[in-house]
Every structure is written in structure tokens, then in C-alpha cells.
Scaffold this motif. Structure first.
Motif, PDB file in Angstrom:
ATOM      1  N   ALA A   1      48.561 -31.746  -3.469  1.00 37.92           N
ATOM      2  CA  ALA A   1      48.788 -30.623  -4.382  1.00 37.92           C
ATOM      3  C   ALA A   1      48.430 -29.303  -3.700  1.00 37.92           C
ATOM      4  O   ALA A   1      49.161 -28.310  -3.831  1.00 37.92           O
ATOM      5  CB  ALA A   1      47.975 -30.798  -5.663  1.00 37.92           C
ATOM      6  N   CYS A   2      47.337 -29.296  -2.965  1.00 39.86           N
ATOM      7  CA  CYS A   2      46.929 -28.074  -2.258  1.00 39.86           C
ATOM      8  C   CYS A   2      47.952 -27.690  -1.190  1.00 39.86           C
ATOM      9  O   CYS A   2      48.267 -26.515  -1.018  1.00 39.86           O
ATOM     10  CB  CYS A   2      45.552 -28.256  -1.631  1.00 39.86           C
ATOM     11  SG  CYS A   2      44.215 -28.279  -2.840  1.00 39.86           S
TER      12      CYS A   2
ATOM     13  N   GLN B   1      51.133 -28.336  -1.214  1.00 38.47           N
ATOM     14  CA  GLN B   1      52.324 -27.809  -1.891  1.00 38.47           C
ATOM     15  C   GLN B   1      52.135 -26.357  -2.319  1.00 38.47           C
ATOM     16  O   GLN B   1      53.104 -25.630  -2.481  1.00 38.47           O
ATOM     17  CB  GLN B   1      52.667 -28.659  -3.115  1.00 38.47           C
ATOM     18  CG  GLN B   1      53.238 -30.001  -2.759  1.00 38.47           C
ATOM     19  CD  GLN B   1      53.542 -30.851  -3.985  1.00 38.47           C
ATOM     20  OE1 GLN B   1      53.060 -30.584  -5.084  1.00 38.47           O
ATOM     21  NE2 GLN B   1      54.329 -31.891  -3.787  1.00 38.47           N
ATOM     22  N   HIS B   2      50.875 -25.926  -2.466  1.00 36.97           N
ATOM     23  CA  HIS B   2      50.583 -24.552  -2.872  1.00 36.97           C
ATOM     24  C   HIS B   2      50.183 -23.671  -1.691  1.00 36.97           C
ATOM     25  O   HIS B   2      49.606 -22.605  -1.880  1.00 36.97           O
ATOM     26  CB  HIS B   2      49.503 -24.549  -3.953  1.00 36.97           C
ATOM     27  CG  HIS B   2      50.005 -25.044  -5.268  1.00 36.97           C
ATOM     28  ND1 HIS B   2      49.853 -26.348  -5.667  1.00 36.97           N
ATOM     29  CD2 HIS B   2      50.696 -24.413  -6.246  1.00 36.97           C
ATOM     30  CE1 HIS B   2      50.421 -26.500  -6.857  1.00 36.97           C
ATOM     31  NE2 HIS B   2      50.935 -25.344  -7.224  1.00 36.97           N
ATOM     32  N   GLY B   3      50.469 -24.132  -0.471  1.00 37.19           N
ATOM     33  CA  GLY B   3      50.291 -23.277   0.696  1.00 37.19           C
ATOM     34  C   GLY B   3      49.073 -23.528   1.563  1.00 37.19           C
ATOM     35  O   GLY B   3      48.903 -22.862   2.580  1.00 37.19           O
ATOM     36  N   SER B   4      48.206 -24.452   1.178  1.00 40.12           N
ATOM     37  CA  SER B   4      47.053 -24.768   2.024  1.00 40.12           C
ATOM     38  C   SER B   4      47.515 -25.545   3.251  1.00 40.12           C
ATOM     39  O   SER B   4      48.639 -26.028   3.302  1.00 40.12           O
ATOM     40  CB  SER B   4      46.037 -25.614   1.255  1.00 40.12           C
ATOM     41  OG  SER B   4      45.475 -24.865   0.205  1.00 40.12           O
TER      42      SER B   4
END
Length: 69
Positions: free
Chosen positions: A11-12, A14-17
């Protein structure tokens, strides 16, 4: 985030991490644009992995990824 560590990692990402590798008390940021390496990192998220590449400070430019032992 509730759930498994691997789900949280994905999830991280997918959010740019960026993926990270923890070795003892050190944390390395993993850099790669190689699709096969990214797929393997996604598969092994939250698990032990063997990463090869070049280290520059706390960043590893990833050349290959495989399951760790």
C-alpha cells in the motif's frame, strides 16, 4: 495500518514510498527501474530477501533480488 506487513508495504509503495531493506539496525532505500526486480520486491514484501547492487550511503541501486534464507 492493520493487516499483514506485506500488505502495508504494498500500500505504501502504491502511494509513492520506496522499498527498503533492513539489515540489523541499518535501513537502506532500494532504487531500481527494472520491472523484474520490482516484481520480485513486491512478491517478497515483508519477507527475507537477498538484494545485490551498489551501495551509496543508505541507498542501494538494485541489480537483482531473490528470496532470502
Amino acid at each position: 495500518m492493520p493487516g499483514k506487513a506485506a500488505d502495508c508495504t504494498r500500500a505504501c509503495i502504491q502511494h509513492g514510498s520506496k522499498y527498503a531493506l533492513v539489515v540489523g539496525d541499518k535501513v537502506y532505500t532500494l532504487e531500481t527501474s527494472d520491472k523484474a526486480a520490482l516484481d520480485k520486491l513486491n512478491e517478497l514484501a515483508g519477507a527475507k530477501a537477498k538484494v545485490t547492487g551498489e551501495i551509496d550511503g543508505t541507498t542501494v541501486t538494485v541489480k537483482s533480488v531473490s528470496a532470502g534464507s
